[in-house]
Design an enzyme around this catalytic site. Structure first.
Site, short mmCIF file in Angstrom:
data_model
loop_
_atom_site.label_atom_id
_atom_site.label_comp_id
_atom_site.label_asym_id
_atom_site.label_seq_id
_atom_site.Cartn_x
_atom_site.Cartn_y
_atom_site.Cartn_z
N GLY A 13 0.77 -1.24 0.00
CA GLY A 13 0.00 0.00 0.00
C GLY A 13 0.81 1.29 0.00
N SER A 14 2.08 1.23 -0.43
CA SER A 14 2.84 2.48 -0.42
C SER A 14 2.25 3.47 -1.43
CB SER A 14 4.33 2.24 -0.70
OG SER A 14 4.52 1.75 -1.99
N ASN A 15 1.78 2.97 -2.55
CA ASN A 15 1.17 3.89 -3.53
C ASN A 15 -0.15 4.45 -3.01
OD1 ASN A 15 2.74 4.06 -6.16
ND2 ASN A 15 2.81 1.87 -5.68
N LEU A 87 -4.35 -7.24 -7.16
CA LEU A 87 -3.95 -8.44 -7.88
C LEU A 87 -5.09 -9.25 -8.48
CD1 LEU A 87 -0.98 -9.64 -5.66
CD2 LEU A 87 -0.95 -8.23 -7.73
N ASN A 104 -4.69 1.93 -13.76
CA ASN A 104 -3.81 1.01 -13.04
C ASN A 104 -2.38 1.51 -13.17
OD1 ASN A 104 -2.94 -1.47 -11.77
ND2 ASN A 104 -2.36 -2.23 -13.78
N HIS A 106 1.44 -0.04 -13.42
CA HIS A 106 2.17 -1.29 -13.63
C HIS A 106 3.67 -1.00 -13.54
CE1 HIS A 106 2.68 -5.40 -15.00
NE2 HIS A 106 3.72 -4.94 -15.67
N ASP A 147 -3.43 -5.49 -18.40
CA ASP A 147 -2.32 -4.63 -18.84
C ASP A 147 -2.40 -4.21 -20.31
OD1 ASP A 147 -1.35 -4.92 -16.28
OD2 ASP A 147 -0.03 -6.58 -16.81
N GLU A 176 7.40 5.73 -8.77
CA GLU A 176 5.98 5.75 -8.40
C GLU A 176 5.69 6.90 -7.42
OE1 GLU A 176 4.93 1.05 -9.11
OE2 GLU A 176 5.44 1.69 -7.11
C1 GRF Z 1 3.75 -1.28 -7.26
O1 GRF Z 1 5.04 -1.48 -7.73
C2 GRF Z 1 2.77 -1.12 -8.39
O2 GRF Z 1 3.34 -0.57 -9.53
C3 GRF Z 1 2.38 -2.54 -8.67
O3 GRF Z 1 2.38 -3.18 -7.43
C4 GRF Z 1 3.24 -2.50 -6.53
C5 GRF Z 1 2.42 -2.15 -5.34
O4 GRF Z 1 3.19 -1.61 -4.30
N1 GRF Z 1 1.16 -2.59 -9.43
P1 GRF Z 1 2.48 -0.96 -3.06
O5 GRF Z 1 1.49 -1.98 -2.50
O6 GRF Z 1 1.77 0.28 -3.53
O7 GRF Z 1 3.55 -0.64 -2.06
#
Ligand code: GRF
Length: 200
Positions: A13-15, A87, A104, A106, A147, A176
């Site tokens: 969940g860092s994004n 996922l 999304n 990727h 994708d 990101e």
């Molecule tokens: C990220 O690298 C994103 O591009 C991919 O999965 C990863 C998720 O990382 N789809 P996080 O859970 O956001 O840390």
């Protein structure tokens, strides 16, 4: 009128956290209103809780049911769905309902290293094993094939001889962190023409 984002995530969940911090702690006219996660033990659940964003943990079966998902997204007045490390396949009824409004991220330069089974560490391992000199991130529209939707944004980073899947992953997370919130802001504002593609 505030625009609302629902983030779908399965992992760390860092994004998701970066997006929440970007939008919910300033007045950009867009807020992350909901996080949907398919794993109760995923890091994103705790992150969203501590940032005071509602989280719904739903299994695959529930996510595939229109009578659960559509009212839920409506309850949070969702304008845009953002997949950030999600996922599961997005069911067709959601792609159709939010046509042009599901994106999304990727962790490779699509169409390279995309498709089923290509997620997280698998992608970075494949990039290193293939001897790629460059990799990066792709933000794209979600369609009914993994994708394959329209590419909205890409940013690149070099892959060195000394790089490993771990070090590539770090570089990707940096890209990101740097670009994803800005790209989503443009998408939310429907300002895609002003998305520039950096070259380094
Ligand atoms: C990220 O690298 C994103 O591009 C991919 O999965 C990863 C998720 O990382 N789809 P996080 O859970 O956001 O840390």
């Amino acid at each position: 009128m505030t625009r609302h984002i629902a983030i779908f995530a399965s992992g760390n969940g860092s994004n998701a956290e970066n997006l929440i911090r970007h939008f919910n702690y300033s007045d950009k006219g867009t807020k992350v209103a909901l996080v949907v996660c398919n794993r109760a033990d995923a890091g994103v659940v705790g992150r969203a809780n501590s940032l005071e964003v509602p989280v719904r943990v739903l299994g695959r079966e529930e996510i595939n049911k229109p009578d659960i998902m559509l009212p839920l997204l409506e309850e949070y007045e969702t304008d845009l769905v953002v997949l950030a490390g999600f996922l599961l396949m997005i069911p067709e009824f959601l792609v159709n309902r939010y046509a042009g409004r599901i994106v999304n991220i990727h962790p490779s330069l699509l169409p390279k290293f995309g498709g089923k089974g290509m997620y997280g560490r698998h992608v970075h391992k494949a990039v290193v094993e293939a001897g790629e000199r460059v990799t990066g991130i792709t933000v794209h529209m979600v369609s009914n094939e993994y994708d394959k939707g329209e590419i909205l944004f890409q940013a690149t980073t070099e892959v060195l001889d000394t790089d490993t899947p771990d070090s590539v992953e770090k570089k990707i997370h940096e890209l990101e962190r740097k670009y994803f919130p800005m790209v989503i802001e443009k998408v939310a504002e429907n300002d895609l023409l002003n998305l520039s593609f950096p070259t380094t």
